[in-house]
Design a protein around this motif. Structure first.
Motif, short mmCIF file in Angstrom:
data_model
loop_
_atom_site.label_atom_id
_atom_site.label_comp_id
_atom_site.label_asym_id
_atom_site.label_seq_id
_atom_site.Cartn_x
_atom_site.Cartn_y
_atom_site.Cartn_z
N ALA A 33 0.73 -1.22 0.04
CA ALA A 33 -0.05 0.11 0.04
C ALA A 33 0.89 1.34 -0.26
N ARG A 34 2.05 1.21 0.59
CA ARG A 34 2.72 2.48 0.95
C ARG A 34 3.82 2.41 -0.47
N ASP A 253 -2.81 4.20 3.67
CA ASP A 253 -2.03 3.33 4.70
C ASP A 253 -2.54 2.35 5.42
N VAL A 254 -2.08 1.08 5.43
CA VAL A 254 -2.92 -0.06 6.05
C VAL A 254 -2.60 0.04 7.60
N GLY A 255 -3.82 -0.14 8.34
CA GLY A 255 -3.78 -0.26 9.76
C GLY A 255 -4.62 -0.94 10.05
N GLN A 256 -5.31 -1.78 9.11
CA GLN A 256 -6.27 -2.88 9.63
C GLN A 256 -6.34 -4.20 8.65
N VAL A 341 -2.38 -5.73 14.78
CA VAL A 341 -1.52 -5.23 13.62
C VAL A 341 -0.41 -4.47 14.36
N GLY A 342 -0.47 -3.69 15.12
CA GLY A 342 0.64 -2.75 15.56
C GLY A 342 1.51 -3.87 16.67
N LEU A 343 0.90 -4.67 16.98
CA LEU A 343 1.89 -6.05 17.79
C LEU A 343 2.59 -6.74 16.87
N THR A 344 2.15 -6.76 15.58
CA THR A 344 2.75 -7.61 14.61
C THR A 344 3.98 -6.88 14.05
N PHE A 405 13.81 6.16 15.22
CA PHE A 405 13.89 7.58 14.22
C PHE A 405 12.58 7.86 13.22
N THR A 406 12.15 6.62 13.03
CA THR A 406 10.87 6.76 12.21
C THR A 406 9.53 6.70 12.92
N GLY A 407 9.49 6.37 14.42
CA GLY A 407 8.31 6.36 14.97
C GLY A 407 7.56 5.15 14.63
N ALA A 408 8.39 3.98 14.50
CA ALA A 408 7.90 2.66 14.06
C ALA A 408 7.38 2.91 12.71
N GLY A 409 7.88 3.44 11.76
CA GLY A 409 7.46 3.33 10.33
C GLY A 409 6.52 4.38 10.01
N GLN A 410 6.05 5.34 10.86
CA GLN A 410 5.07 6.25 10.44
C GLN A 410 5.60 7.48 9.51
#
Length: 410
Positions: A33-34, A253-256, A341-344, A405-410
């Motif tokens: 997606a990104r 952006d995939v979050g679900q 998803v965040g845990l993954t 540095f990226t805030g967990a890929g944000q």
């Protein structure tokens, strides 16, 4: 001939079930997606890496008749093996939590009932399957059902993509102009970690002991590796391609998990969604079984306990208690309401950090002629092994700084 064909088929299904888990599903959807197909090279690299080290692990088991972790403790000593155990065990517990959360998400999508309602029943069901279902039946059933994820690959064709555009994304090997390079690197490390998750080699080698591999099984074991893991990689690329065709142009952006499934809905309708949800359920449930068992395998092999599904629970009580305890901890983590998803995503980054602790000892043991004799690594295996170890080391060193540095890929 039929017996060998069955062995190859079982090995392929095992490899597919081990490769396409919640980590691969989520991260393949996120990067598709990104970045479109720009990170295909990472999946290819991950497939190569897991093939190289799974082959070593399978060869170690077939020749020695003992699992990799058992030999690591004997070869490197209890202190070094304890470091390996600590890193791999904690990552495996984090991974089994993510897998149970993934199963709950799949059931939520199918039923409309909140995922937290399903977490405890899923944990109990995983434990019952580990306790009561035979190893080969378990792997065959969930591996075969997990192949339904191929619906993602089918959906790509029904979406009528611009193939030249997808090809250009693959060949570009770089993020789109509006995407930052550090975030691209972060997701590259996470995607690589999803392919090389530590539990895979421990489960693969312990499974070889469960199935009684010997030197005569070496050709079959190699075919398992060279067909199974690449097939798993192709299924993961199907997920990525769906996201690249539908979500990437829309800037989503995939979050679900529902977003990852959306392209299949558009391409194949309700029937396609049913098939792909069956595949996601089977793949994540199968991975929960494998990670749950792997936590027990690691502890039992380090401490010298009796272990294995081939043994009755009363004959390997500590092993079964360890598996049950790990599953209980995972259920409690997911029951807090943490986003699966965040845990993954977090589990993949910490998996990358732990990779050297897993794969360096495998390379050392695979070169030990005292254990493997003439079946020890040859030059070509060592070239590939050392090359992949360099990549693994780079990913491990970069993982935490990139996450911060990226805030967990944000």
């Amino acid at each position: 001939m039929n017996k060998k064909l069955l062995a190859v088929t079982l090995g392929i299904l095992t490899a597919v079930g081990g490769f396409v888990d919640i980590g691969d599903l989520v991260e393949s959807g996120v990067v598709g997606a990104r970045y479109g197909m720009a990170l295909v090279w990472v999946t290819v690299l991950g497939v190569l890496g897991i093939c190289v080290y799974a082959d070593m692990s399978g060869r170690i088991v077939a020749v020695s008749g003992r699992p990799v972790f058992d030999l690591i403790r004997e070869r490197l000593g209890p202190r070094m093996a304890l470091l390996n155990l600590a890193g791999s065990f904690l990552i495996t517990l984090l991974t089994v939590s993510a897998e149970i959360g993934g199963v709950a998400l799949a059931v939520e999508l199918a039923s409309g009932v909140d995922r937290l309602v399903w977490v405890l029943p899923i944990g109990v069901l995983v434990w019952l399957v580990v306790w009561r279902v035979g190893f080969e039946k378990m792997e065959t059933a969930f591996g075969l059902a997990g192949l339904a994820i191929a619906a993602f690959a089918v959906a790509v064709f029904f979406l009528h993509p611009d193939w030249s555009s997808l090809g250009a994304q693959i060949a570009g090997l770089a993020p789109p102009a509006d995407q930052a390079l550090p975030t691209y690197a972060y997701h590259a490390v996470a995607l690589f970690g999803s392919a090389m998750t530590p539990y895979e080699v421990f489960f693969f080698s312990s499974g070889g002991v469960e199935e009684g591999w010997t030197v005569k099984d070496l050709p079959v074991q190699r075919v398992n590796v060279l067909l199974g893991f690449p097939l798993g990689g192709l299924l993961a690329l199907g997920v990525m391609a769906c996201a690249a065709v539908v979500l990437f142009p829309a800037g989503v952006d995939v979050g679900q998990l529902s977003q990852i499934v959306l392209p299949v809905t558009l391409a194949l309708g309700t029937a396609g969604v049913v098939v792909v949800l069956i595949g996601i359920f089977a793949a994540t449930f199968g991975a929960a079984l494998e990670t749950g068992l792997s936590s027990g395998y690691m502890l039992a092999q380090y401490f010298g306990w009796e272990w294995g599904k081939r043994r009755k629970p009363r004959d390997a009580a500590r092993f079964h208690v360890a598996v049950a305890g790990g599953l209980l901890l995972a259920v409690l983590v997911v029951q807090t309401g943490i986003d699966p998803v965040g845990l993954t995503e977090v589990s993949l980054i910490f998996s990358a950090v732990a990779l050297p602790l897993t794969y360096l000892p495998v390379l050392i043991v695979a070169n030990d002629r005292e254990y493997l004799g003439e079946h020890a690594n040859k030059r070509f295996s060592n070239i590939l092994g050392f090359a992949m170890l360099v990549v693994i080391a780079v990913a491990a060193v970069a993982a935490i700084p990139l996450m911060i540095f990226t805030g967990a890929g944000q």
